[in-house]
Design a protein around this motif. Structure first.
Motif, mmCIF file in Angstrom:
data_model
loop_
_atom_site.group_PDB
_atom_site.id
_atom_site.type_symbol
_atom_site.label_atom_id
_atom_site.label_comp_id
_atom_site.label_asym_id
_atom_site.label_seq_id
_atom_site.Cartn_x
_atom_site.Cartn_y
_atom_site.Cartn_z
ATOM 1 N N ILE A 27 0.654 -1.136 0.202
ATOM 2 C CA ILE A 27 0.421 -0.069 -0.058
ATOM 3 C C ILE A 27 1.341 1.595 -0.092
ATOM 4 O O ILE A 27 0.415 2.503 -1.070
ATOM 5 C CB ILE A 27 -1.007 0.103 1.347
ATOM 6 C CG1 ILE A 27 -2.011 -1.266 1.052
ATOM 7 C CG2 ILE A 27 -1.639 1.175 1.140
ATOM 8 C CD1 ILE A 27 -2.644 -1.346 2.448
ATOM 9 N N VAL A 73 -6.231 4.774 4.646
ATOM 10 C CA VAL A 73 -6.458 3.336 3.954
ATOM 11 C C VAL A 73 -7.122 3.630 5.383
ATOM 12 O O VAL A 73 -7.135 3.265 6.559
ATOM 13 C CB VAL A 73 -5.811 2.264 3.660
ATOM 14 C CG1 VAL A 73 -4.944 2.601 2.423
ATOM 15 C CG2 VAL A 73 -4.969 2.273 4.504
ATOM 16 N N GLU A 77 -9.650 -1.740 3.406
ATOM 17 C CA GLU A 77 -8.552 -1.542 2.768
ATOM 18 C C GLU A 77 -7.349 -2.795 3.441
ATOM 19 O O GLU A 77 -7.317 -3.042 2.242
ATOM 20 C CB GLU A 77 -8.129 -0.153 2.509
ATOM 21 C CG GLU A 77 -9.464 0.566 2.064
ATOM 22 C CD GLU A 77 -9.333 1.876 1.617
ATOM 23 O OE1 GLU A 77 -9.946 2.225 0.984
ATOM 24 O OE2 GLU A 77 -8.498 2.517 2.553
ATOM 25 N N ALA A 81 -6.252 -6.070 1.227
ATOM 26 C CA ALA A 81 -4.480 -6.457 0.415
ATOM 27 C C ALA A 81 -4.265 -7.463 1.125
ATOM 28 O O ALA A 81 -3.640 -8.301 -0.092
ATOM 29 C CB ALA A 81 -3.922 -5.148 1.017
#
Length: 105
Positions: A27, A73, A77, A81
């Motif tokens: 990320i 985030v 999220e 991931a």
């Protein structure tokens, strides 16, 4: 059913914790941020963030929330991931030459 839309796809809700750090790295890199950027925003050292990303240490929930805030985030999220890394069989979450905003290969 509040929050159901943002829930991770895993029906049991279990996330492989060994992929949390690598997911944070994926990320961070996808957003074009350095470890220094994120560490300063989250109030941790760059060395500690590196240890989290490599899976050598696990952040406390409080620290994880601060890191997610620095990355901008949500926990959902991050969960997605983590699941993607687990599904792709990439336990270290390596993304080489990622460009900001690009999807991990």
């Amino acid at each position: 059913m509040a929050g159901a839309i943002d829930a991770p796809a895993n029906p049991k809700g279990d996330l492989p914790v060994e992929h949390v750090g690598p997911a944070m790295r994926v990320i961070r890199r996808s957003k074009g941020l350095t470890q220094k950027d994120v560490a300063e925003r989250a109030g941790v050292t760059r060395a500690m963030l590196s240890a989290y990303e490599r899976g050598h240490r696990r952040p406390s929930l409080k620290t994880l929330v601060r890191i997610l805030g620095a990355l901008d985030v949500t926990l959902a999220e991050l969960g997605r991931a983590v699941e993607k890394i687990a599904e792709d069989g990439s336990p270290r979450g390596e993304v080489r030459n990622a460009k900001p905003g690009s999807e991990p290969a």
